[in-house]
Design a protein around this motif. Sequence first.
Motif, short mmCIF file in Angstrom:
data_model
loop_
_atom_site.label_atom_id
_atom_site.label_comp_id
_atom_site.label_asym_id
_atom_site.label_seq_id
_atom_site.Cartn_x
_atom_site.Cartn_y
_atom_site.Cartn_z
N TYR A 1 2.64 -5.27 -8.00
CA TYR A 1 1.43 -4.56 -8.42
C TYR A 1 0.39 -4.53 -7.28
CZ TYR A 1 2.74 -4.27 -13.39
OH TYR A 1 3.36 -3.96 -14.58
N HIS A 2 0.34 -5.62 -6.49
CA HIS A 2 -0.70 -5.72 -5.45
C HIS A 2 -0.37 -4.88 -4.21
CE1 HIS A 2 -4.17 -7.69 -3.62
NE2 HIS A 2 -3.48 -7.86 -2.53
N TRP A 3 0.92 -4.93 -3.78
CA TRP A 3 1.27 -4.23 -2.52
C TRP A 3 1.91 -2.87 -2.75
CZ3 TRP A 3 1.27 -9.71 -2.06
CH2 TRP A 3 0.38 -10.20 -1.11
N PHE A 4 2.04 -2.49 -4.01
CA PHE A 4 2.60 -1.16 -4.32
C PHE A 4 1.88 -0.03 -3.58
CE2 PHE A 4 3.39 2.64 -6.85
CZ PHE A 4 4.73 2.53 -7.17
N PRO A 5 0.51 -0.04 -3.52
CA PRO A 5 -0.19 1.05 -2.81
C PRO A 5 0.21 1.13 -1.34
CG PRO A 5 -1.77 -0.35 -3.99
CD PRO A 5 -0.42 -0.98 -4.16
N LYS A 6 0.55 -0.01 -0.73
CA LYS A 6 0.94 0.00 0.69
C LYS A 6 2.41 0.41 0.82
CE LYS A 6 -1.61 -0.50 3.39
NZ LYS A 6 -2.29 0.64 4.06
N ASN B 1 6.70 2.21 -15.36
CA ASN B 1 5.47 2.26 -14.56
C ASN B 1 5.80 2.32 -13.06
OD1 ASN B 1 2.80 2.09 -13.73
ND2 ASN B 1 2.42 0.09 -14.63
N PHE B 2 6.77 1.51 -12.65
CA PHE B 2 7.16 1.42 -11.24
C PHE B 2 7.69 2.77 -10.74
CE2 PHE B 2 10.32 0.53 -7.91
CZ PHE B 2 9.59 -0.27 -7.05
N PHE B 3 8.71 3.30 -11.43
CA PHE B 3 9.35 4.52 -10.92
C PHE B 3 8.47 5.76 -11.14
CE2 PHE B 3 13.06 1.70 -11.20
CZ PHE B 3 13.54 1.86 -9.91
N TYR B 4 7.73 5.79 -12.24
CA TYR B 4 6.82 6.91 -12.48
C TYR B 4 5.73 6.95 -11.41
CZ TYR B 4 3.48 9.97 -14.91
OH TYR B 4 2.62 10.98 -15.23
N SER B 5 5.19 5.75 -11.09
CA SER B 5 4.07 5.69 -10.13
C SER B 5 4.49 6.05 -8.71
CB SER B 5 3.43 4.30 -10.14
OG SER B 5 2.96 4.00 -11.44
N ILE B 6 5.78 5.84 -8.37
CA ILE B 6 6.23 6.20 -7.02
C ILE B 6 5.95 7.68 -6.76
CG2 ILE B 6 8.28 6.53 -5.57
CD1 ILE B 6 9.42 3.97 -6.73
N ARG C 1 -3.16 8.58 -6.20
CA ARG C 1 -3.03 8.33 -4.76
C ARG C 1 -3.92 7.16 -4.33
NH1 ARG C 1 0.10 11.79 -2.17
NH2 ARG C 1 0.50 13.81 -3.14
N ALA C 2 -3.38 6.32 -3.46
CA ALA C 2 -4.12 5.12 -3.03
C ALA C 2 -4.97 5.43 -1.81
CB ALA C 2 -3.13 4.01 -2.69
N THR C 3 -5.98 4.59 -1.60
CA THR C 3 -6.74 4.65 -0.35
C THR C 3 -6.11 3.67 0.63
OG1 THR C 3 -8.22 3.00 -1.26
CG2 THR C 3 -8.91 5.29 -1.47
N GLU C 4 -6.68 3.60 1.85
CA GLU C 4 -6.09 2.74 2.87
C GLU C 4 -6.18 1.26 2.49
OE1 GLU C 4 -7.49 2.43 7.26
OE2 GLU C 4 -6.46 4.34 7.05
N ASN C 5 -7.30 0.87 1.86
CA ASN C 5 -7.52 -0.54 1.52
C ASN C 5 -8.08 -0.64 0.10
OD1 ASN C 5 -8.08 -3.25 1.45
ND2 ASN C 5 -9.49 -3.26 3.17
N PRO C 6 -7.24 -0.39 -0.92
CA PRO C 6 -7.76 -0.27 -2.29
C PRO C 6 -8.37 -1.54 -2.85
CG PRO C 6 -5.36 -0.26 -2.30
CD PRO C 6 -5.78 -0.20 -0.87
N TRP C 7 -7.96 -2.72 -2.34
CA TRP C 7 -8.46 -3.98 -2.92
C TRP C 7 -9.58 -4.58 -2.08
CZ3 TRP C 7 -6.18 -2.96 -7.14
CH2 TRP C 7 -4.83 -2.65 -7.22
N GLY D 1 2.03 4.33 -1.28
CA GLY D 1 0.85 5.19 -1.13
C GLY D 1 0.24 5.64 -2.44
N ARG D 2 0.65 5.02 -3.55
CA ARG D 2 0.10 5.35 -4.86
C ARG D 2 -0.19 4.07 -5.63
NH1 ARG D 2 0.89 10.82 -6.35
NH2 ARG D 2 2.07 11.98 -4.79
#
Length: 606
Positions: free
Chosen positions: A445-450, A527-532, A537-543, A453-454
Amino acid sequence: MQGGIGATEPGHDHAHHDEHHEQGFLSKYVFSTDHKYIAKQFLITGIFWAIIGGALSSLFRLQLGWPEATLEWLKPLLGKWIEAGKLNPEFYLALVTMHGTIMVFFVLTAGLSGTFSNFLIPLQIGARDMASGFMNMLSYWFFFGSSVVMFASLFIETGPAAAGWTIYPPLSALPQAIAGSGAGQTLWLVSMALFIISQLLGGVNYITTVINLRTQGMSMSKLPLTIWAFFLTAILGLLSFPVLFSAALLLIFDRSFGTSFFLSDIYIAGQALPNTGGSPILFQHLFWFLGHPEVYIVIMPAMGMVSEILATNARKPVFGYRAMIGSLLGISLLSFIVWAHHMFVTGMNPFLGSVFMFLTLIIAVPSAVKVFNWLATLWRGNIRFTTAMLFSIGFVSLFIAGGLTGIVLGNAALDIQLHNTYFVVAHFHLVMGSSAFFGLWAGVYHWFPKMFGRMMDEKLGYLHFWLTFAGVYLVFLPMHYVGIAGFPRRYYAWTGFDTFSQFADLNKFISVAAIIAFLGQFIFIFNFFYSIWRGRRATENPWNSTTLEWTTPVIPGHGNWPGDIPAVHRWPYDYSKPGAEEDFIPQTVPYSQTQSSNLPYEKEME
């Protein structure tokens, strides 16, 4: 200060190279040497195995909850293993064996270390890639080969291995012992040999990368705790997996070439076998010399990621950074000298037992240091309850609950009563199985955006967390109770014992909770495969995190940073620093730019 190669290597060469050479589908996604793609391969293979492992446990929980019920409706799935509406008792052993093997090795060792060591080591230390991309690719494909062999063993006529995930001889050493001791056990051993090669290739790579490829300014004392955890986990694997390899090799010799390393004085149907002089206890020593470090190989990457996620979402520096590193080192060292606590009932010398008991109880100290520091990190923090944060807090909860029963089992006098009961099953499923899974989910969940990209969907994440958190406790807390009453593990049915009939309802309850918790995992998978493809869309540093991976583009390309690799100036946990303009200061910001928040000793570093 340690400078890595990446620091001096101009990044534009890579970018320039990529423009002229577009990678084909096979070299980019299948036989990739890019650590980020290899991490995703490990993760998705791990998810596949987790579904298989969870489904097997649901099957044997059906049997344990309703031993008198007819399972004829499973015949289309299980075929000849359902006889007259009942599950074949030998196949029950195979289910238990394969569930343990899959979860411990294929999901929590390869899925956890393989995914996050690969993904985060280069990104967090500031490297273009792993030390050897080719070895990294080989590591995954050996794991894939191992997976294919293990998966194939589920379908052979005599059934998969059935000697327990610990494959103790003589059951595993005599092909004629039971159906699962035949071809299924042979395939298990071949698969495990391939798996160990995969782990060793990966481990050598992780260690080399951390030692040699750190960016300018990234000394060992500035590494995030994730990297310390992955680094020490790789060292544990490198030192202990070869011992299991040797045990598997000797077992293959005993099975196929007539040797007697683990066999002696065996009678089958009144006939004496020619084997003499071997010792089945020797196998247990070899197995647990890997088996105990293995539980730390499983849990330490989760510990590192949880430390990182708690600090990021509590908006506070990790409490006791050096103590956290010290406790990881302490756990790593002690994990090699406690293995015989699995063997208190083998007739070992009571004095030797007391030595192992003492060392086992001592390992609770570094573990307790970590728990204290996690709680102190949370204390009065400005907490953001992201899904990753919930799973991290859940990890700490499960680690405490499971760790406390470890102190009970570490005591030899108590363990002799509790050995091979459901108390042991409950203990390690909480402290190692479920905790490590919670660390894995927190990391995803934490590194998924990296990774993609979502963002993953938070509401579905919350639903996944609460279902799983409640499910795990409802499954494993009652097990302690039946275990103290003496209920033995690996028994196909409790109906043969009048003593245990009082636990009929409790067994049904555990089975219902286990099956609901398993079904809850499909929320995560959706959630995992749908979100791919469809996630926000994520930002560069969402957290708003401080570590290096969040300085890369939203989806890092080949080589991770488009220009030069940034240099590092400070430790990784500058959160909520008094006097700072924002509540986080990335590692790449020099002290000269943060004069209003510098501490006295940091002023000298400007």
